[in-house]
Design a protein around this motif. Structure first.
Motif, PDB file in Angstrom:
ATOM      1  N   GLY A   4       0.815  -1.204   0.000  1.00 20.94           N
ATOM      2  CA  GLY A   4       0.000   0.000   0.000  1.00 20.94           C
ATOM      3  C   GLY A   4       0.854   1.261   0.000  1.00 20.94           C
ATOM      4  N   GLN A   5       0.186   2.408   0.098  1.00 15.53           N
ATOM      5  CA  GLN A   5       0.874   3.689   0.155  1.00 15.53           C
ATOM      6  C   GLN A   5       0.795   4.260   1.570  1.00 15.53           C
ATOM      7  OE1 GLN A   5      -1.590   3.429  -2.667  1.00 15.53           O
ATOM      8  NE2 GLN A   5       0.178   2.371  -3.538  1.00 15.53           N
ATOM      9  N   PHE A   6       1.803   5.021   1.904  1.00 20.65           N
ATOM     10  CA  PHE A   6       1.920   5.600   3.246  1.00 20.65           C
ATOM     11  C   PHE A   6       2.105   7.104   3.098  1.00 20.65           C
ATOM     12  CE2 PHE A   6       4.808   5.567   7.301  1.00 20.65           C
ATOM     13  CZ  PHE A   6       3.815   6.238   7.999  1.00 20.65           C
ATOM     14  N   TYR A   7       1.127   7.876   3.575  1.00 18.16           N
ATOM     15  CA  TYR A   7       1.175   9.336   3.523  1.00 18.16           C
ATOM     16  C   TYR A   7       1.138   9.900   4.941  1.00 18.16           C
ATOM     17  CZ  TYR A   7      -0.423   8.385  -1.252  1.00 18.16           C
ATOM     18  OH  TYR A   7      -0.547   7.900  -2.532  1.00 18.16           O
ATOM     19  N   SER A   8       1.952  10.926   5.194  1.00 19.88           N
ATOM     20  CA  SER A   8       1.923  11.579   6.502  1.00 19.88           C
ATOM     21  C   SER A   8       1.667  13.073   6.341  1.00 19.88           C
ATOM     22  CB  SER A   8       3.246  11.356   7.257  1.00 19.88           C
ATOM     23  OG  SER A   8       4.324  12.005   6.596  1.00 19.88           O
ATOM     24  N   PHE A   9       1.163  13.673   7.412  1.00 20.99           N
ATOM     25  CA  PHE A   9       0.937  15.116   7.480  1.00 20.99           C
ATOM     26  C   PHE A   9       1.754  15.674   8.630  1.00 20.99           C
ATOM     27  CE2 PHE A   9      -2.541  13.966   4.827  1.00 20.99           C
ATOM     28  CZ  PHE A   9      -2.873  15.111   4.107  1.00 20.99           C
ATOM     29  N   GLU A  10       2.454  16.770   8.355  1.00 23.50           N
ATOM     30  CA  GLU A  10       3.273  17.417   9.369  1.00 23.50           C
ATOM     31  C   GLU A  10       2.973  18.913   9.393  1.00 23.50           C
ATOM     32  OE1 GLU A  10       5.053  15.932  11.522  1.00 23.50           O
ATOM     33  OE2 GLU A  10       5.649  13.993  10.676  1.00 23.50           O
ATOM     34  N   ALA A  99       7.683  10.442  11.925  1.00 30.46           N
ATOM     35  CA  ALA A  99       9.018  10.657  12.470  1.00 30.46           C
ATOM     36  C   ALA A  99       9.518  12.083  12.305  1.00 30.46           C
ATOM     37  CB  ALA A  99      10.006   9.687  11.823  1.00 30.46           C
ATOM     38  N   ASP A 100       9.039  12.814  11.303  1.00 29.89           N
ATOM     39  CA  ASP A 100       9.496  14.197  11.129  1.00 29.89           C
ATOM     40  C   ASP A 100       9.163  15.056  12.346  1.00 29.89           C
ATOM     41  OD1 ASP A 100      10.610  13.859   8.563  1.00 29.89           O
ATOM     42  OD2 ASP A 100       8.628  14.013   7.645  1.00 29.89           O
ATOM     43  N   SER A 101       8.061  14.779  13.013  1.00 31.90           N
ATOM     44  CA  SER A 101       7.728  15.536  14.218  1.00 31.90           C
ATOM     45  C   SER A 101       8.747  15.282  15.320  1.00 31.90           C
ATOM     46  CB  SER A 101       6.320  15.172  14.710  1.00 31.90           C
ATOM     47  OG  SER A 101       5.335  15.790  13.919  1.00 31.90           O
ATOM     48  N   THR A 102       9.216  14.048  15.441  1.00 31.25           N
ATOM     49  CA  THR A 102      10.241  13.753  16.437  1.00 31.25           C
ATOM     50  C   THR A 102      11.558  14.420  16.064  1.00 31.25           C
ATOM     51  OG1 THR A 102       9.155  11.634  16.854  1.00 31.25           O
ATOM     52  CG2 THR A 102      11.379  11.897  17.707  1.00 31.25           C
ATOM     53  N   ILE A 127      11.338   2.916   8.196  1.00 30.58           N
ATOM     54  CA  ILE A 127      10.594   3.302   6.994  1.00 30.58           C
ATOM     55  C   ILE A 127      10.252   4.780   7.065  1.00 30.58           C
ATOM     56  CG2 ILE A 127       9.594   0.982   6.788  1.00 30.58           C
ATOM     57  CD1 ILE A 127       6.886   2.255   7.539  1.00 30.58           C
ATOM     58  N   GLU A 128      10.030   5.370   5.880  1.00 23.81           N
ATOM     59  CA  GLU A 128       9.544   6.739   5.756  1.00 23.81           C
ATOM     60  C   GLU A 128       8.263   6.718   4.938  1.00 23.81           C
ATOM     61  OE1 GLU A 128      10.822   9.209   7.283  1.00 23.81           O
ATOM     62  OE2 GLU A 128      12.908   8.636   7.693  1.00 23.81           O
ATOM     63  N   PRO A 129       7.417   7.719   5.092  1.00 22.12           N
ATOM     64  CA  PRO A 129       6.226   7.794   4.239  1.00 22.12           C
ATOM     65  C   PRO A 129       6.613   7.933   2.770  1.00 22.12           C
ATOM     66  CG  PRO A 129       6.035   9.263   6.137  1.00 22.12           C
ATOM     67  CD  PRO A 129       7.458   8.785   6.098  1.00 22.12           C
ATOM     68  N   ASP A 130       5.701   7.520   1.891  1.00 20.27           N
ATOM     69  CA  ASP A 130       5.904   7.728   0.455  1.00 20.27           C
ATOM     70  C   ASP A 130       5.775   9.198   0.093  1.00 20.27           C
ATOM     71  OD1 ASP A 130       6.124   4.881  -0.349  1.00 20.27           O
ATOM     72  OD2 ASP A 130       4.067   4.796   0.403  1.00 20.27           O
ATOM     73  N   ARG A 131       4.936   9.923   0.815  1.00 20.70           N
ATOM     74  CA  ARG A 131       4.775  11.355   0.593  1.00 20.70           C
ATOM     75  C   ARG A 131       4.367  11.999   1.922  1.00 20.70           C
ATOM     76  NH1 ARG A 131       3.965  14.051  -4.018  1.00 20.70           N
ATOM     77  NH2 ARG A 131       5.861  12.852  -4.482  1.00 20.70           N
ATOM     78  N   THR A 132       5.026  13.100   2.249  1.00 21.38           N
ATOM     79  CA  THR A 132       4.700  13.864   3.452  1.00 21.38           C
ATOM     80  C   THR A 132       4.201  15.233   3.029  1.00 21.38           C
ATOM     81  OG1 THR A 132       6.334  12.715   4.825  1.00 21.38           O
ATOM     82  CG2 THR A 132       5.632  14.909   5.545  1.00 21.38           C
ATOM     83  N   PHE A 133       3.039  15.606   3.532  1.00 18.63           N
ATOM     84  CA  PHE A 133       2.453  16.913   3.255  1.00 18.63           C
ATOM     85  C   PHE A 133       2.719  17.823   4.448  1.00 18.63           C
ATOM     86  CE2 PHE A 133      -0.080  13.658   1.122  1.00 18.63           C
ATOM     87  CZ  PHE A 133      -0.009  14.093  -0.191  1.00 18.63           C
ATOM     88  N   LEU A 134       3.540  18.831   4.245  1.00 25.35           N
ATOM     89  CA  LEU A 134       3.848  19.795   5.292  1.00 25.35           C
ATOM     90  C   LEU A 134       2.897  20.971   5.161  1.00 25.35           C
ATOM     91  CD1 LEU A 134       5.500  21.112   7.528  1.00 25.35           C
ATOM     92  CD2 LEU A 134       7.180  21.802   5.795  1.00 25.35           C
ATOM     93  N   ILE A 135       1.976  21.101   6.110  1.00 23.92           N
ATOM     94  CA  ILE A 135       1.009  22.206   6.107  1.00 23.92           C
ATOM     95  C   ILE A 135       1.675  23.386   6.799  1.00 23.92           C
ATOM     96  CG2 ILE A 135      -1.326  22.928   6.627  1.00 23.92           C
ATOM     97  CD1 ILE A 135      -1.139  20.499   4.756  1.00 23.92           C
ATOM     98  N   ASP A 136       2.042  24.380   6.015  1.00 25.40           N
ATOM     99  CA  ASP A 136       2.830  25.514   6.500  1.00 25.40           C
ATOM    100  C   ASP A 136       1.932  26.714   6.736  1.00 25.40           C
ATOM    101  OD1 ASP A 136       5.371  26.927   6.979  1.00 25.40           O
ATOM    102  OD2 ASP A 136       4.837  28.022   5.151  1.00 25.40           O
ATOM    103  N   MET A 137       2.076  27.338   7.925  1.00 24.66           N
ATOM    104  CA  MET A 137       1.263  28.519   8.203  1.00 24.66           C
ATOM    105  C   MET A 137       1.937  29.403   9.246  1.00 24.66           C
ATOM    106  SD  MET A 137      -1.967  27.266  10.546  1.00 24.66           S
ATOM    107  CE  MET A 137      -2.773  28.805  10.146  1.00 24.66           C
ATOM    108  N   ASP A 138       1.387  30.599   9.414  1.00 24.21           N
ATOM    109  CA  ASP A 138       1.873  31.587  10.377  1.00 24.21           C
ATOM    110  C   ASP A 138       1.841  30.989  11.783  1.00 24.21           C
ATOM    111  OD1 ASP A 138       2.125  33.683  12.203  1.00 24.21           O
ATOM    112  OD2 ASP A 138       0.996  35.088  10.985  1.00 24.21           O
ATOM    113  N   PRO A 139       2.972  30.950  12.495  1.00 22.68           N
ATOM    114  CA  PRO A 139       2.992  30.354  13.837  1.00 22.68           C
ATOM    115  C   PRO A 139       2.035  31.012  14.819  1.00 22.68           C
ATOM    116  CG  PRO A 139       5.221  30.621  13.026  1.00 22.68           C
ATOM    117  CD  PRO A 139       4.319  31.332  12.047  1.00 22.68           C
ATOM    118  N   SER A 140       1.826  32.327  14.723  1.00 22.88           N
ATOM    119  CA  SER A 140       0.913  32.986  15.661  1.00 22.88           C
ATOM    120  C   SER A 140      -0.515  32.498  15.470  1.00 22.88           C
ATOM    121  CB  SER A 140       0.989  34.507  15.503  1.00 22.88           C
ATOM    122  OG  SER A 140       0.567  34.914  14.219  1.00 22.88           O
TER     123      SER A 140
END
Length: 203
Positions: A4-10, A99-102, A127-140
Motif C-alpha cells: 500500500g501507500q503511506f502518507y503523513s501530514f506534518e 518521524a518528522d515531528s520527532t 521506513i519513511e512515508p511515500d509522501r509527506t504533506f507539510l502544512i505551512d502557516m503563520d505560527p501565531s
C-alpha cells in the motif's frame, strides 16, 4: 498483493494538518481505496497509552531525551500493530504526524538530538512515508488555534511562540532536506483550497 501507500501530514501545532489528513482519507475512500487514518503519538493501544504520558501534564515533565525514547516506543508499537499490517494488505495509511515531528520536537527544538533521533529511527522504525504533506502557516495563527482547543493535550503548545517559530523553520529545512518526499502546502487558505492542493500533490 502490491504494498500500500503511506502518507503523513506534518506541521506546527494548529496548522490544520489533522483536518487535512481526514479530508485526504475521505477523498481516497471515495475513490474506492482501503484507507487507514491514524495518528502519532497513538494509533495503537500501547501507543495511545504513551500519548497520554507525553501530551498531558507539566511542560517540564520529561526531558527531551526521555520524550525521544517514549515517542520511539509508541511509534514502534504503532508500526507493528497498525501501519505495517495495513500496508501489507495493500491499504493506504494516512498518518497525522510521523518521524518528522520527532526530528523537530526532540531532535531540534527541545534539544540537539537530531543524530540520536535518526539513529533510533534507523534501528527501530526503518521506513519513511511515500509522501509527506507539510502544512505551512503563520505560527501565531497556529498557536492561537491550538490553545483555543483546550482539550487537555496542550503540553507542547504551552512552550510558547518561540518554539512554534523554531518548529516552522525546522520543518521548512526538512522539506529542503527531503525534497522528493516532503511537499510544502500553504495552510493559510480555506480548508477546501488546502485539500485541493494536497490532492494535486499525490504521487
Amino acid at each position: 498483493m502490491p504494498r500500500g501507500q503511506f502518507y503523513s501530514f506534518e506541521g506546527i501545532d494548529g496548522s490544520g494538518k489533522s483536518t487535512q489528513a481526514k479530508r485526504l482519507a475521505d477523498l481516497l475512500r471515495a475513490r474506492g481505496r482501503d484507507v487507514v487514518l491514524t495518528r502519532e503519538p497513538g494509533g495503537s493501544q500501547g501507543a495511545e497509552d504513551i500519548r497520554r504520558l507525553v501530551l498531558e501534564g507539566d511542560p517540564e515533565r520529561w526531558s527531551a531525551e526521555t520524550e525521544l525514547l517514549l515517542f520511539t516506543a509508541a511509534r514502534r508499537d504503532h508500526l507493528e500493530r497498525t501501519i505495517l499490517p495495513a500496508l501489507d494488505r495493500g491499504a493506504v495509511v494516512v498518518c497525522d504526524r510521523f518521524a518528522d515531528s520527532t526530528r523537530m520536537y526532540q531532535g531540534l527544538s527541545r534539544g540537539d538530538l537530531r543524530g540520536t533521533v535518526d539513529a533510533l529511527h534507523g534501528m527501530m522504525i526503518g521506513i519513511e512515508p511515500d509522501r509527506t504533506f507539510l502544512i505551512d502557516m503563520d505560527p501565531s495563527k497556529g498557536l492561537a488555534r491550538a490553545l483555543s482547543r483546550r482539550g487537555g493535550e496542550e503540553r507542547f503548545e504551552t512552550f510558547g511562540m518561540e518554539l512554534q517559530m523554531r518548529m516552522r523553520d525546522g520543518f521548512r529545512d526538512l522539506a529542503r532536506e527531503f525534497p522528493d518526499r516532503i511537499v510544502v502546502i500553504d495552510g493559510d487558505r480555506a480548508p477546501a483550497d488546502v485539500a485541493a492542493a494536497v490532492a494535486a500533490a499525490l504521487p
